[in-house]
Structures are given as C-alpha cells and as structure tokens.
Design an enzyme around this catalytic site. Sequence first.
Site, short mmCIF file in Angstrom:
data_model
loop_
_atom_site.label_atom_id
_atom_site.label_comp_id
_atom_site.label_asym_id
_atom_site.label_seq_id
_atom_site.Cartn_x
_atom_site.Cartn_y
_atom_site.Cartn_z
N ARG A 1 -18.14 10.25 5.88
CA ARG A 1 -18.78 9.17 5.11
C ARG A 1 -18.11 8.73 3.99
O ARG A 1 -17.52 9.47 3.24
CB ARG A 1 -20.15 9.78 4.65
CG ARG A 1 -21.22 10.35 5.51
CD ARG A 1 -22.29 11.33 5.00
NE ARG A 1 -21.74 12.39 4.51
CZ ARG A 1 -22.37 13.14 3.66
NH1 ARG A 1 -23.31 12.73 2.88
NH2 ARG A 1 -21.47 14.37 3.40
N GLU A 2 -18.13 7.42 3.75
CA GLU A 2 -17.32 7.05 2.47
C GLU A 2 -17.96 7.23 1.15
O GLU A 2 -19.20 7.61 1.12
CB GLU A 2 -17.41 5.36 2.32
CG GLU A 2 -16.54 4.79 3.41
CD GLU A 2 -16.51 3.07 3.18
OE1 GLU A 2 -16.39 2.47 4.18
OE2 GLU A 2 -16.50 2.76 2.04
N LYS B 1 0.90 -1.06 -0.22
CA LYS B 1 0.09 -0.03 0.03
C LYS B 1 0.95 1.13 -0.01
O LYS B 1 0.60 2.30 -0.86
CB LYS B 1 -0.91 0.12 1.10
CG LYS B 1 -2.02 1.07 1.17
CD LYS B 1 -2.68 1.20 2.58
CE LYS B 1 -3.62 0.31 2.64
NZ LYS B 1 -4.75 0.45 3.66
N CYS C 1 -19.34 0.99 9.36
CA CYS C 1 -19.36 1.46 10.55
C CYS C 1 -20.67 1.36 11.24
O CYS C 1 -20.54 0.92 12.42
CB CYS C 1 -18.87 3.02 10.43
SG CYS C 1 -17.46 3.49 9.98
C1 UDX Z 1 -21.03 6.79 8.44
C2 UDX Z 1 -21.34 7.76 9.12
O1 UDX Z 1 -21.95 8.66 8.33
C3 UDX Z 1 -19.83 8.82 9.13
O2 UDX Z 1 -20.06 9.91 9.58
C4 UDX Z 1 -19.02 7.74 9.98
O3 UDX Z 1 -17.86 8.49 10.21
C5 UDX Z 1 -18.92 6.37 9.34
O4 UDX Z 1 -20.25 5.87 9.22
P1 UDX Z 1 -20.64 5.55 6.02
O5 UDX Z 1 -20.56 4.23 6.57
O6 UDX Z 1 -19.54 6.01 4.77
O7 UDX Z 1 -20.59 6.96 7.02
O8 UDX Z 1 -22.12 5.59 5.37
P2 UDX Z 1 -23.51 6.41 5.23
O9 UDX Z 1 -23.30 7.47 4.44
O10 UDX Z 1 -23.83 7.21 6.72
O11 UDX Z 1 -24.52 5.45 5.23
C6 UDX Z 1 -24.80 4.42 6.05
C7 UDX Z 1 -25.90 3.59 5.61
O12 UDX Z 1 -27.21 3.87 5.81
C8 UDX Z 1 -25.65 3.01 4.06
O13 UDX Z 1 -25.94 1.48 3.93
C9 UDX Z 1 -26.79 3.84 3.47
O14 UDX Z 1 -27.17 3.26 2.55
C10 UDX Z 1 -27.82 4.09 4.56
N1 UDX Z 1 -28.51 5.16 4.46
C11 UDX Z 1 -28.14 6.22 4.79
C12 UDX Z 1 -30.01 5.09 4.12
O15 UDX Z 1 -30.43 3.97 3.80
N2 UDX Z 1 -30.64 6.11 4.17
C13 UDX Z 1 -30.13 7.49 4.33
O16 UDX Z 1 -31.09 8.35 4.08
C14 UDX Z 1 -28.95 7.45 4.53
#
Ligand code: UDX
Length: 426
Positions: free
Chosen positions: A150-151, A36, A256
């Site tokens: 968020r990813e 990496k 997460c």
């Molecule tokens: C999350 C947190 O948002 C972030 O702040 C933290 O640091 C890491 O975890 P992430 O895991 O990238 O980020 O995903 P996120 O965009 O939060 O979505 C999480 C899950 O919820 C996904 O499966 C997404 O599809 C779902 N989701 C999100 C919904 O189903 N509806 C929504 O309105 C938002």
Amino acid sequence: MSTVAVIGAGYVGLTTAACLAHIGHNVTCADIDETKIAQLNNGKIPIHEARLLELVQEGTAKQLLKFVVGAQQAVTESDFVFLCLPTPQRGDGRADIGAVLEVVEEISPIIPPRAIIINKSTVPIGTNASIHATIERSDIAVVSNPEFLREGVAVTDFLQPDRIVIGAMDEETGERVAALYAEINAPIVQVDLASAETIKYATNSFLATKVSFVNGLAAVCEAVGADIELVTRGLGSDQRIGSRFLQPGPGWGGSCFPKDMQALVRIATDAGYEFDLLKAVIEANEQQFDRIVAKAEALLDQDLSEKNLALLGLTFKAHTDDLRNSPAIEVAQRLAAKGAILTAYDPMVTSESGIPQEIRLAASMEQALTDSDLALVLTEWPEFTRANWARFISLMEGPRVVDARNVLDRKEMVELGYLYDDLGRT
Ligand code: UDX
C-alpha cells in the site's frame, strides 16, 4: 546473500530494492530516468514513503544497494532480476505490458546462466507464461511474485507481509525465489504462474469491492437510522469478514484499484466470462463520488453555482502525495461542473501543476476555509481531525461541512453550530 537486480525505481521497485538490501542481498536497482538515478545516488528519494529514505541510505552505506541507468548494467552479474515496471491501463481497460516486454527482450540475452526473472509488475493472467515463451534460453525461468504494497506504508507491507505469493513453473525455481525471503517471517504461498497473477487481481478487486460495500452500507445506515461505525464494528468482528477496509469514504482510487479492476473485467471478458459483479462495483464507486456532491448540494439549497467550496485533501488517501485517480479530484471536478468555486488545501500538495485548473490551492487549512460557504473533508489527513474547528466557524461565510471520511466528531461539530453531514453516522 544473493546478487539481485531490480529493474524500475518507482514505488514498487525502490521499495523492493531497499528492502532486499535491508535483508542482506546485494542489490543493483536500474531505471531509464537518469535524473531519478542521480537523485538516488545522492541519497534523495523522489517519492513519499515512510522509512524508505532510511533504508536507501542504509543500503548504500553498506554498499548493498546501488543505482544505475539502464537495465543492462544491472543484470550481468545477477542471479535474480526483479521487474518492477509500470503496467498502465490502456483505453480499452487492458493493461499495457509494453515496458515489461521491452526490458525482457533487452536483458534475456545477457543475464547469467540459470538466472530467474521475477515479475512484480501486475500483468494480465498468462503474461508470465508468454514472456517465458519469448525468451530463447531454456536455462532462464520466469516467476510471478506479485506485490501487495500500500502506498505510504510500502516498506512495512514488504517487510511484514501477510503472505508472499510465488508463481513458478517448477518447484525448484519456486524454492530458489522463496529463499530470497528467508529473513521475512511470513507464509509463502507457492502456486503456478497463472494462479499467482490471478491472486494479485483478486486481492485488489476484492478489497475495492469491500470498500464499495461499506460505502453502500453507509447509505443504508443513513436511510434506516443505524450508525455505520457500530455496524462495521459488529460486521468486522466476524473473522470471515475482518475489520480492515471497512472505512467509508468518497470512493476508492489510486494508481492500482481502478486500473486492476478494469483489467480484471477485461481479462474475464476476453476469457469468455462477464464479471458483472465487478462492473457493478466500478459503477457503485462512480456513484459514490456523486453522493458526496449531493451532500454538498443538500447543505446549499441544491445550488452550488458561484458558491465558494473549501476542499480539505486532494490526494487519493492520507500519508501519500499521490494524486493519481484521486476520489477527491473526481468529486472536485463534479463540483466545478456545477459552477462551484474551488479552493483546496492538502499538506502534501504544494503545486497547482498536478491538479485540474478549476482548483485553486491554499497554503493552509485556514486560508482555504476563509469566506467559504462549505468545506468538504475528502482525504483523512490527521491535521483535519486535530484542527480547531471552533476557531474556523467565524472564518467561513457559512458553517457547513461535508465530512466524506468520517474523521470529525459529529456531535462536537453540531454543538459548535456547523451544518454537518458525513457517511452513515447517527
Ligand atoms: C492498493 C492495495 O492495498 C495494495 O495491496 C496494492 O499493492 C496496491 O493497491 P493503495 O493503492 O496504496 O494499495 O491504496 P489502499 O490503501 O489500498 O486504498 C485504496 C483506496 O481505497 C484509497 O482511495 C483509499 O482511500 C480507499 N479506502 C481504503 C477506503 O475508502 N476505505 C478503506 O477502508 C480502505
């Protein structure tokens, strides 16, 4: 400008290193994975994050960002050492902080006087205080600085956060860490260590709860003939609720939410409180996967065996290539268990190595849909919304669609002749 070390070159570490260099600090990012690090030194990044490659190349070109193998090389000149290490979920739901403890033990004898160890990894409440206790150097401080990235949009979330949370044991230490973020226009929330660690779990758990709430509300809308998009427009207009994270879907997933929800339940139990609300949210999320399966069964006379199903989307959400704890995979495994034959297409998934063996990969949406009895939209990739569904109807064995992300136009799909179902829309 400060001299900063970032230990861990994953989603969080790489984003943190590149963004800290972007705002003017001199950053050395370390990882144990030599491959990496070699890739990074060749200007290639191993993850899919918008704007990250640009910032990595900018930082290395300005000689404000470099990559080394092993933490020791990174810390000897650093006033601040960020820990961005994985804290995976153990079988009992607790977070495994082994990687964090190992690095702290390795670096604490050699980091410079009055350096600050800044923990970005999500760790059980109380961990940072116990880390500080294990360091036999009174001149070293430990700070909790949780990330909310968020990813897919991690760079934006780092450079334009809603707030920066800093948990410190004394005000002076907190101010020193806050100064690192001077170039970022966001409120700083200065708290103690345990409160900072709790804010991280609280944020993810509340967001997961909000998503599960709207998924349940969509089921109610279906039952009473209301429209979830109109309901969430009214709901989200209330400033106390807010309109984000009110999008129904197949359930929440990713690296997460599931981990942090389990960890917070476990932390609470260990501390003597049964967080039954969160246990119910975790259960509701499992049931959401089942609801999507039930919708497919309803369009196929309750019999999925030997049916050819097209899965559109495998990643846990759009704009990432991450399959970890993906709701799409959860739904797929339930469909396979009922005898369905699965062909999937996801623009970011090109190898069958990272997916369950029950799923065949197609190279295109068209290939996945050809001869399928039913299609499920499981990830909200824009390609699925923009697609020419009028053309696909003749390719499918049966024009049936379960839109588990509410990304297609219900009226248009029905007028085209599809048997169409979604989440809570009239
Ligand atoms: C999350 C947190 O948002 C972030 O702040 C933290 O640091 C890491 O975890 P992430 O895991 O990238 O980020 O995903 P996120 O965009 O939060 O979505 C999480 C899950 O919820 C996904 O499966 C997404 O599809 C779902 N989701 C999100 C919904 O189903 N509806 C929504 O309105 C938002």
